[in-house]
Design a protein around this motif. Structure first.
Motif, PDB file in Angstrom:
ATOM      1  N   ILE A 117       0.839  -1.204   0.000  1.00 36.39           N
ATOM      2  CA  ILE A 117       0.000   0.000   0.000  1.00 36.39           C
ATOM      3  C   ILE A 117       0.876   1.256   0.000  1.00 36.39           C
ATOM      4  N   CYS A 118       1.922   1.259   0.819  1.00 39.12           N
ATOM      5  CA  CYS A 118       2.851   2.409   0.854  1.00 39.12           C
ATOM      6  C   CYS A 118       3.455   2.654  -0.518  1.00 39.12           C
ATOM      7  N   LYS A 119       3.803   1.595  -1.178  1.00 44.66           N
ATOM      8  CA  LYS A 119       4.405   1.715  -2.503  1.00 44.66           C
ATOM      9  C   LYS A 119       3.442   2.381  -3.470  1.00 44.66           C
ATOM     10  N   ILE A 120       2.173   2.100  -3.337  1.00 46.51           N
ATOM     11  CA  ILE A 120       1.183   2.657  -4.255  1.00 46.51           C
ATOM     12  C   ILE A 120       0.818   4.093  -3.896  1.00 46.51           C
ATOM     13  N   VAL A 121       0.548   4.372  -2.618  1.00 44.81           N
ATOM     14  CA  VAL A 121       0.066   5.710  -2.251  1.00 44.81           C
ATOM     15  C   VAL A 121       1.179   6.663  -1.854  1.00 44.81           C
ATOM     16  N   ASN A 122       2.342   6.124  -1.535  1.00 43.22           N
ATOM     17  CA  ASN A 122       3.513   6.949  -1.218  1.00 43.22           C
ATOM     18  C   ASN A 122       3.276   7.884  -0.032  1.00 43.22           C
ATOM     19  N   ASP A 123       2.511   7.408   0.954  1.00 41.54           N
ATOM     20  CA  ASP A 123       2.224   8.195   2.152  1.00 41.54           C
ATOM     21  C   ASP A 123       1.947   7.200   3.282  1.00 41.54           C
ATOM     22  N   VAL A 124       2.868   7.126   4.245  1.00 43.75           N
ATOM     23  CA  VAL A 124       2.775   6.117   5.301  1.00 43.75           C
ATOM     24  C   VAL A 124       1.514   6.282   6.137  1.00 43.75           C
ATOM     25  N   ASP A 125       1.161   7.517   6.504  1.00 41.75           N
ATOM     26  CA  ASP A 125      -0.034   7.732   7.319  1.00 41.75           C
ATOM     27  C   ASP A 125      -1.294   7.273   6.591  1.00 41.75           C
ATOM     28  N   GLU A 126      -1.396   7.644   5.327  1.00 46.83           N
ATOM     29  CA  GLU A 126      -2.560   7.235   4.544  1.00 46.83           C
ATOM     30  C   GLU A 126      -2.555   5.724   4.331  1.00 46.83           C
ATOM     31  N   ALA A 127      -1.364   5.158   4.135  1.00 43.58           N
ATOM     32  CA  ALA A 127      -1.245   3.711   3.944  1.00 43.58           C
ATOM     33  C   ALA A 127      -1.734   2.958   5.178  1.00 43.58           C
ATOM     34  N   GLU A 128      -1.442   3.471   6.362  1.00 42.11           N
ATOM     35  CA  GLU A 128      -1.914   2.826   7.587  1.00 42.11           C
ATOM     36  C   GLU A 128      -3.440   2.839   7.669  1.00 42.11           C
ATOM     37  N   ASN A 129      -4.048   3.959   7.249  1.00 45.07           N
ATOM     38  CA  ASN A 129      -5.513   4.020   7.206  1.00 45.07           C
ATOM     39  C   ASN A 129      -6.069   3.022   6.194  1.00 45.07           C
ATOM     40  N   LEU A 130      -5.412   2.938   5.038  1.00 38.68           N
ATOM     41  CA  LEU A 130      -5.861   2.019   3.999  1.00 38.68           C
ATOM     42  C   LEU A 130      -5.653   0.560   4.409  1.00 38.68           C
ATOM     43  N   LEU A 131      -4.611   0.303   5.197  1.00 34.11           N
ATOM     44  CA  LEU A 131      -4.412  -1.050   5.714  1.00 34.11           C
ATOM     45  C   LEU A 131      -5.585  -1.438   6.605  1.00 34.11           C
ATOM     46  N   GLN A 132      -6.024  -0.516   7.443  1.00 36.04           N
ATOM     47  CA  GLN A 132      -7.177  -0.786   8.293  1.00 36.04           C
ATOM     48  C   GLN A 132      -8.411  -1.062   7.427  1.00 36.04           C
ATOM     49  N   ASP A 133      -8.608  -0.261   6.383  1.00 36.63           N
ATOM     50  CA  ASP A 133      -9.725  -0.497   5.467  1.00 36.63           C
ATOM     51  C   ASP A 133      -9.615  -1.877   4.814  1.00 36.63           C
ATOM     52  N   THR A 134      -8.383  -2.257   4.482  1.00 32.23           N
ATOM     53  CA  THR A 134      -8.144  -3.558   3.861  1.00 32.23           C
ATOM     54  C   THR A 134      -8.584  -4.681   4.781  1.00 32.23           C
ATOM     55  N   PHE A 135      -8.202  -4.592   6.044  1.00 32.36           N
ATOM     56  CA  PHE A 135      -8.576  -5.659   6.976  1.00 32.36           C
ATOM     57  C   PHE A 135     -10.079  -5.674   7.279  1.00 32.36           C
ATOM     58  N   VAL A 136     -10.726  -4.528   7.216  1.00 27.88           N
ATOM     59  CA  VAL A 136     -12.188  -4.503   7.345  1.00 27.88           C
ATOM     60  C   VAL A 136     -12.817  -5.229   6.155  1.00 27.88           C
ATOM     61  N   LYS A 137     -12.281  -4.980   4.947  1.00 24.04           N
ATOM     62  CA  LYS A 137     -12.797  -5.664   3.753  1.00 24.04           C
ATOM     63  C   LYS A 137     -12.543  -7.169   3.832  1.00 24.04           C
ATOM     64  N   ILE A 138     -11.389  -7.542   4.340  1.00 26.89           N
ATOM     65  CA  ILE A 138     -11.091  -8.972   4.500  1.00 26.89           C
ATOM     66  C   ILE A 138     -12.121  -9.606   5.430  1.00 26.89           C
ATOM     67  N   TRP A 139     -12.406  -8.937   6.535  1.00 27.00           N
ATOM     68  CA  TRP A 139     -13.405  -9.424   7.497  1.00 27.00           C
ATOM     69  C   TRP A 139     -14.773  -9.587   6.825  1.00 27.00           C
ATOM     70  N   ARG A 140     -15.163  -8.576   6.060  1.00 29.73           N
ATOM     71  CA  ARG A 140     -16.483  -8.593   5.417  1.00 29.73           C
ATOM     72  C   ARG A 140     -16.593  -9.645   4.321  1.00 29.73           C
ATOM     73  N   TYR A 141     -15.513  -9.832   3.555  1.00 26.16           N
ATOM     74  CA  TYR A 141     -15.603 -10.632   2.339  1.00 26.16           C
ATOM     75  C   TYR A 141     -14.853 -11.967   2.393  1.00 26.16           C
ATOM     76  N   ILE A 142     -14.417 -12.396   3.565  1.00 27.45           N
ATOM     77  CA  ILE A 142     -13.669 -13.651   3.663  1.00 27.45           C
ATOM     78  C   ILE A 142     -14.484 -14.827   3.121  1.00 27.45           C
ATOM     79  N   ASP A 143     -15.796 -14.762   3.225  1.00 28.59           N
ATOM     80  CA  ASP A 143     -16.626 -15.849   2.715  1.00 28.59           C
ATOM     81  C   ASP A 143     -16.552 -15.976   1.191  1.00 28.59           C
ATOM     82  N   THR A 144     -16.096 -14.944   0.513  1.00 29.83           N
ATOM     83  CA  THR A 144     -15.980 -15.011  -0.949  1.00 29.83           C
ATOM     84  C   THR A 144     -14.645 -15.600  -1.394  1.00 29.83           C
ATOM     85  N   TYR A 145     -13.711 -15.781  -0.456  1.00 33.85           N
ATOM     86  CA  TYR A 145     -12.415 -16.350  -0.823  1.00 33.85           C
ATOM     87  C   TYR A 145     -12.597 -17.792  -1.274  1.00 33.85           C
TER      88      TYR A 145
END
Length: 184
Positions: free
Chosen positions: A39-67
């Protein structure tokens, strides 16, 4: 802090689908540093990347049944969620601020090394394996997966046919798959 023993992927997925908090802790401990690096590599902002990581894990929680394990490994699925979350963020920012996604640079390898050092994604060998690719194929992975460009944007920037970009991307992914499967 005591490190938990590794859990086989199929057992981890079953526990995640059963909504086990312990499984999510294991998942986070094992994958968060790598996903943050991507994520850091893509957005080039560590603070924003940390927020996006949290969003990522929320999506994983929501959509794990689709894996679906028959379509790929868990890590690939997680990586796609993180990558898409970061790219969607950039695109939403571009629409809001009318700015382009970061420009292409010749220093992609240097940037990857900087992220690898600060977030330590090297423990799974992604950076090492990407550098093992043919330079033309590595360029596709760098631009599409680490920089967040679409295949059409890469084709336009490199002034090459879209079909060539798609073929090189497919070849790069196949070579990476082969490199990782040789290690198993």
């Amino acid at each position: 802090m005591k490190k938990l023993p590794p859990i086989p992927e199929d057992e981890l997925v079953a526990a995640l689908k059963a909504r086990s908090q312990k499984a999510y802790s294991v998942l986070y401990d094992n994958y968060a540093p790598t996903l943050l690096g991507i994520i850091c590599k893509i957005v080039n902002d560590v603070d924003e990347a940390e927020n996006l990581l949290q969003d990522t894990f929320v999506k994983i929680w929501r959509y794990i049944d689709t894996y679906d394990a028959s379509k790929g490994r868990l890590f690939t699925w997680l990586l796609n969620i993180a990558r898409n979350t970061a790219i969607n963020f950039l695109r939403s920012q571009r629409n809001i601020e009318h700015t382009d996604i970061q420009t292409l640079t010749d220093g992609v390898d240097t940037d990857r090394n900087a992220i690898t050092e600060s977030v330590n994604i090297s423990h799974i060998g992604i950076a090492d394996r990407v550098t093992d690719l043919d330079p033309k194929l590595r360029q596709m992975i760098d631009l599409i997966y680490f920089e967040g460009y679409t295949q059409q944007e890469v084709a336009d920037h490199l002034n090459m046919p879209l079909g060539t970009v798609k073929t090189r991307t497919r070849m790069a992914l196949q070579q990476l798959k082969d490199l990782f499967s040789d290690e198993i």
